[in-house]
Design a protein around this motif. Structure first.
Motif, short mmCIF file in Angstrom:
data_model
loop_
_atom_site.label_atom_id
_atom_site.label_comp_id
_atom_site.label_asym_id
_atom_site.label_seq_id
_atom_site.Cartn_x
_atom_site.Cartn_y
_atom_site.Cartn_z
N GLU A 16 -7.47 17.63 1.83
CA GLU A 16 -6.88 16.81 0.77
C GLU A 16 -7.21 15.34 1.04
OE1 GLU A 16 -2.61 16.96 0.29
OE2 GLU A 16 -2.70 15.56 -1.39
N LEU A 74 0.80 -1.23 0.00
CA LEU A 74 0.00 0.00 0.00
C LEU A 74 0.84 1.28 0.00
CD1 LEU A 74 -2.93 -0.83 2.43
CD2 LEU A 74 -3.10 -0.24 0.03
N ASP A 86 -5.76 9.71 4.27
CA ASP A 86 -5.43 8.58 3.39
C ASP A 86 -5.65 7.29 4.18
OD1 ASP A 86 -3.72 8.22 0.59
OD2 ASP A 86 -3.46 6.53 1.98
N GLY A 87 -5.89 6.20 3.45
CA GLY A 87 -6.19 4.93 4.10
C GLY A 87 -4.96 4.13 4.49
N PHE A 139 1.98 3.69 -1.86
CA PHE A 139 1.91 4.34 -3.16
C PHE A 139 2.91 5.50 -3.26
CE2 PHE A 139 0.55 7.68 -5.93
CZ PHE A 139 0.22 7.01 -7.07
N CYS A 199 -4.35 11.62 0.20
CA CYS A 199 -3.15 12.47 0.19
C CYS A 199 -1.85 11.67 0.18
CB CYS A 199 -3.16 13.39 1.41
SG CYS A 199 -3.02 12.48 2.97
N GLY A 200 -1.93 10.34 0.41
CA GLY A 200 -0.70 9.53 0.47
C GLY A 200 0.22 10.06 1.55
N ALA A 227 -7.69 7.09 7.47
CA ALA A 227 -9.11 6.69 7.48
C ALA A 227 -9.49 6.07 6.14
CB ALA A 227 -10.00 7.89 7.75
N ASP A 228 -10.51 5.22 6.21
CA ASP A 228 -11.07 4.67 4.99
C ASP A 228 -12.07 5.69 4.45
OD1 ASP A 228 -12.26 3.30 2.98
OD2 ASP A 228 -13.12 1.70 4.23
N ASN A 281 2.62 13.95 -0.93
CA ASN A 281 3.30 14.32 -2.17
C ASN A 281 2.90 15.70 -2.67
OD1 ASN A 281 4.53 14.03 -4.83
ND2 ASN A 281 2.52 13.41 -5.58
N PHE A 282 1.59 16.01 -2.62
CA PHE A 282 1.14 17.33 -3.05
C PHE A 282 1.03 18.30 -1.87
CE2 PHE A 282 -1.05 14.58 -6.34
CZ PHE A 282 -0.12 14.86 -7.32
N ASP A 284 -7.27 12.87 -5.02
CA ASP A 284 -6.39 12.13 -5.95
C ASP A 284 -6.64 10.63 -5.72
OD1 ASP A 284 -4.39 11.23 -7.62
OD2 ASP A 284 -2.75 11.69 -6.24
N LEU A 313 1.71 5.43 4.85
CA LEU A 313 1.87 6.74 4.20
C LEU A 313 1.49 7.88 5.15
CD1 LEU A 313 0.49 5.87 0.64
CD2 LEU A 313 2.87 6.11 1.36
C1 LIG Z 1 -3.34 7.75 -6.64
S1 LIG Z 1 -2.77 7.52 -4.97
C2 LIG Z 1 -2.45 9.19 -4.55
C3 LIG Z 1 -1.55 9.43 -3.39
C4 LIG Z 1 -0.93 10.82 -3.25
N1 LIG Z 1 -1.84 11.87 -3.60
C5 LIG Z 1 0.35 10.92 -4.07
O1 LIG Z 1 0.37 11.69 -5.04
O2 LIG Z 1 1.33 10.24 -3.74
C6 LIG Z 1 -4.22 7.08 -4.17
C7 LIG Z 1 -4.15 7.00 -2.68
O3 LIG Z 1 -5.43 6.60 -2.20
C8 LIG Z 1 -5.27 5.83 -1.02
N2 LIG Z 1 -6.52 5.06 -0.88
C9 LIG Z 1 -6.99 4.10 -1.69
N3 LIG Z 1 -8.20 3.67 -1.27
C10 LIG Z 1 -8.50 4.40 -0.17
C11 LIG Z 1 -9.62 4.45 0.72
N4 LIG Z 1 -10.67 3.66 0.55
N5 LIG Z 1 -9.61 5.31 1.74
C12 LIG Z 1 -8.54 6.15 1.92
N6 LIG Z 1 -7.47 6.16 1.10
C13 LIG Z 1 -7.44 5.30 0.08
C14 LIG Z 1 -3.99 5.05 -1.25
O4 LIG Z 1 -3.40 4.69 -0.02
C15 LIG Z 1 -3.15 6.02 -2.06
O5 LIG Z 1 -2.28 6.74 -1.23
#
Ligand SMILES: C[S@@+](CC[C@H](N)C(=O)[O-])C[C@H]1O[C@@H](n2cnc3c(N)ncnc32)[C@H](O)[C@@H]1O
Length: 370
Positions: A231, A200, A256-257, A202, A234-235, A278-279, A238-239, A300, A261
């Motif tokens: 945001e 996970l 972010d989930g 990312f 947010c991972g 959080a989910d 990164n932004f 994002d 991260l």
């Molecule tokens: C496309 S990435 C973007 C991350 C960040 N913005 C970056 O640029 O590095 C999508 C993000 O969504 C998170 N994610 C996926 N499903 C999720 C959920 N159900 N709840 C919260 N976050 C989630 C992932 O952990 C991941 O960090």
């Protein structure tokens, strides 16, 4: 009546390229046939492989009339490996096709200003992480349309240092691994893909393009009067961090989930930022922020896009603006439709070529309250 059978040889003229595999689209008696590794206007001989209700799939047998935009694919594994699909197309032309596909995805929003796609400085050797398969001392990728492995000694879209690391995996236990550049110390490392929490982690694969998105995001958001940003997805920030650095008057809450991260983001955060794990598919936004005002919401999401519930919850917060960063124009278009039902309309949008030699499209869209 349509006369078409598996194994049939056909001579077809390619009309255009499709999204989701980058294949050519041709027609036989009006019936759509998808063909990989071709270009618009080429005349090709193909062999029908599969026939479905509304389309068929065929393999390329011979190019009868080649396009002037065709180039010799530099990778010896092209067409065998399942990764790149557009190495046979001049890079400038790939950008044109992506722009056309992107415009088509946003066709239901004629009011949106679509800016020109930002191309990648590197057509090859841009990826800072790749996933590989290790099998009995061999390292490789999945073959196209198969679970069999093709052994490789290099991947032309990966950074050179990533390729230099391939040999090290030969002594590892069989399984899936990721080779990646550590964003903190720039070392090249690998990790098993077995461990879910590690999987996970990312990060954006094309650092230079990521920087361009960051710069545009800063420029677009500087036009928006806002104190507080929410945001989502947010991972590791990164932004978030480039935004906060460029705009010292702002505060940001990131969600972010992934605990990995979010912990990383927390380790860099200061009094102007707060990060929560959080989910986002569990009404977290409405449960936690319904009494807070955010002037700007940045999202994002992964390729599946946002859920209907999440978008509804975001709209209930009534932000003046939403900036939607997307890695899948198909789910982006779906989500823009939903946002427009809640009185939000896309104002401007731009694609960024994060993934040269593939048909993937990354983009950023400014959506404002009507
Ligand atoms: C496309 S990435 C973007 C991350 C960040 N913005 C970056 O640029 O590095 C999508 C993000 O969504 C998170 N994610 C996926 N499903 C999720 C959920 N159900 N709840 C919260 N976050 C989630 C992932 O952990 C991941 O960090």
């Amino acid at each position: 009546m349509l006369s078409l059978s598996v194994g049939q040889l056909l001579t077809l003229k390619v009309e255009n390229l499709s999204f989701g595999g980058g294949r050519g689209v041709a027609r036989h008696q009006g019936f759509v046939i998808f063909i990989p590794y071709v270009l618009p206007d080429e005349v090709v001989q193909v062999k029908v492989q599969k026939i479905k209700k509304t389309f068929a799939e065929a393999e390329l047998i011979k190019i009868i009339e080649a396009s002037s935009e065709r180039v010799k694919p530099p990778c010896k594994y092209f067409e065998i490996c399942g990764g790149c699909v557009w190495q046979h197309i001049k890079y400038e032309k790939q950008l044109e096709y992506k722009q056309q596909l992107y415009i088509h995805f946003l066709k239901d929003f004629p009011e949106v200003k679509i800016l020109d796609i930002q191309g990648s400085d590197f057509e090859y050797h841009y990826r800072n992480r790749i996933q590989v398969q290790v099998l009995e001392g061999k390292v490789g990728f999945h073959q196209r349309k198969s679970h069999d492995m093709i052994e490789v000694d290099t991947c032309l879209i990966a950074e050179n240092e990533i390729n230099n690391h391939l040999d090290r995996l030969k002594s590892m236990k069989s399984g899936r691994y990721e080779i990646y550049r550590d964003p903190e110390n720039y070392n090249i490392l690998h990790r098993s893909q077995k461990n879910k929490s590690e999987a996970l982690t990312f990060s954006q694969v094309n650092e230079r393009q990521n920087k361009k998105i960051c710069n545009e995001l800063i420029a677009w958001s500087s036009q928006i009067k806002s104190q507080k940003i929410l945001e989502l997805f947010c991972g590791a920030g990164n932004f978030s961090f480039p935004l906060l650095k460029a705009q010292p008057h702002r505060q940001l809450v990131g969600v972010d989930g992934s605990s990995f991260l979010i912990n990383k983001a927390k380790s860099y955060s200061n009094e102007r930022s707060k990060f929560l794990k959080a989910d986002l598919n569990s009404h977290f936004v409405s449960k936690n922020f319904s009494h807070e005002h955010f002037d700007l919401v940045l999202v994002d999401p992964p390729r599946v896009g946002c859920t209907k519930d999440l978008l509804t919850d975001i709209c209930k917060l009534q932000p003046d603006n939403i900036i939607y960063i997307s890695c899948n124009p198909s789910t982006l278009a779906r989500d823009l439709h939903l946002l427009s039902q809640h009185n939000y309309k896309p104002i401007k949008s731009q694609a960024f070529d994060m993934f040269p030699q593939t048909d993937h499209i990354e983009s950023m869209t400014l959506v404002s309250k009507k």
